[in-house]
Design an enzyme around this catalytic site. Structure first.
Site, PDB file in Angstrom:
ATOM      1  N   SER A 138       0.881  -1.186  -0.126  1.00  0.00           N
ATOM      2  CA  SER A 138       0.049   0.037  -0.154  1.00  0.00           C
ATOM      3  C   SER A 138       0.906   1.105  -0.005  1.00  0.00           C
ATOM      4  CB  SER A 138      -0.784  -0.047   1.225  1.00  0.00           C
ATOM      5  OG  SER A 138      -1.637   1.266   1.497  1.00  0.00           O
ATOM      6  N   TYR A 151      -2.104  -0.633  10.585  1.00  0.00           N
ATOM      7  CA  TYR A 151      -2.030  -1.139   9.282  1.00  0.00           C
ATOM      8  C   TYR A 151      -1.159  -0.769   8.693  1.00  0.00           C
ATOM      9  CZ  TYR A 151      -4.105  -1.036   4.483  1.00  0.00           C
ATOM     10  OH  TYR A 151      -3.953  -1.444   3.252  1.00  0.00           O
TER      11      TYR A 151
END
Length: 251
Positions: A138, A151
């Site tokens: 990501s 995360y």
């Protein structure tokens, strides 16, 4: 003869759309996820397109389950050409309600799950001296945002692991691609309560991924505008950078 792709996290989101575009591109696919009914629905949608579709219920955080899924794919579909380790979970975790079990689950799926998936496929790739590993990280790997530190840090670990793997596998001609998406409209992001700049629909995001995968790119960052902003922010002096982050995601 069709190439064979093994896709984790295929029941929803990017994995679901990847399955559709891979089949449309002529791949036979092994679809892996925990939620079997969703995989079976997807298989019914894909079957008329004429490619072989194998549904495999497995949790990537379980070594036995992911190893069994890989072995079944090799036996029932044939040699895997493309691994897309896509399974992932997110977590909104303000400091005042940190939950160790939830944080552990994020790392078990996002980091250990990806590593185990690669480890299950890698012996086959190494024996054949070919194969393509695609890991979904990501743009959050570059910036640890308040409330999303669990995360973001898990994705930083994913990117770091894939970079080391890429170097180690170079002599064997096994390709490693790191995918760093920005915000994509999926069930995972629907629960976000903040503004998501440059939000992409899943089909558009996967088309970008597919072009990069077919070109065997080392890194795939998108959308390009957000990727440039994220990389540019890393050039700002740290004290100013931290103040910017604090205003983006107040905790």
């Amino acid at each position: 003869m069709s190439k064979i792709a093994f896709v984790t996290g295929a029941s929803t989101g990017l994995g679901h759309e990847l399955a559709k575009q891979l089949v449309a591109a002529g791949y036979d696919v092994a679809l892996v996820a925990r939620r079997l009914p969703l995989l079976e629905d997807l298989k019914k949608e894909l079957d008329p397109l004429g490619q072989r579709v194998l549904v495999l219920q497995a949790d990537v955080s379980s070594w036995d389950e992911i190893m069994s899924a890989v072995d079944r794919t090799e036996k029932e579909l044939g040699p895997i050409d493309l691994l897309i380790a896509n399974a992932g979970v997110s977590l909104d975790a303000p400091l005042k309600r940190f939950n160790a079990a939830e944080a552990r689950r994020v790392y078990e799926v996002n980091v250990i799950g990806l590593m185990q998936t690669v480890a299950a496929v890698l012996p086959y790739f190494m024996e054949r001296k070919r194969g393509h590993i695609v890991g979904v990280s990501s743009l959050a790997a570059y910036i640890s945002v308040p409330r999303s530190t669990v995360y973001c840090s898990s994705k930083a670990a994913v990117s770091s692991y894939l970079e080391g793997l890429r170097v180690e596998l170079m002599p064997l001609k096994i390709k490693v691609t790191t995918v760093c998406p920005g915000f994509v409209r999926t069930p995972m992001t629907q629960k976000n309560k903040f503004k998501m700049p440059f939000l992409l629909d899943a089909p558009d995001a996967v088309r970008i991924m597919m072009r990069g995968i077919e070109a065997k790119k080392t890194m795939i960052h998108f959308p390009s505008s957000l990727a440039m902003i994220v990389k540019g922010l890393r050039l700002i002096p740290a004290p100013i950078f931290r103040q910017i982050l604090l205003r983006l995601r107040p905790g």
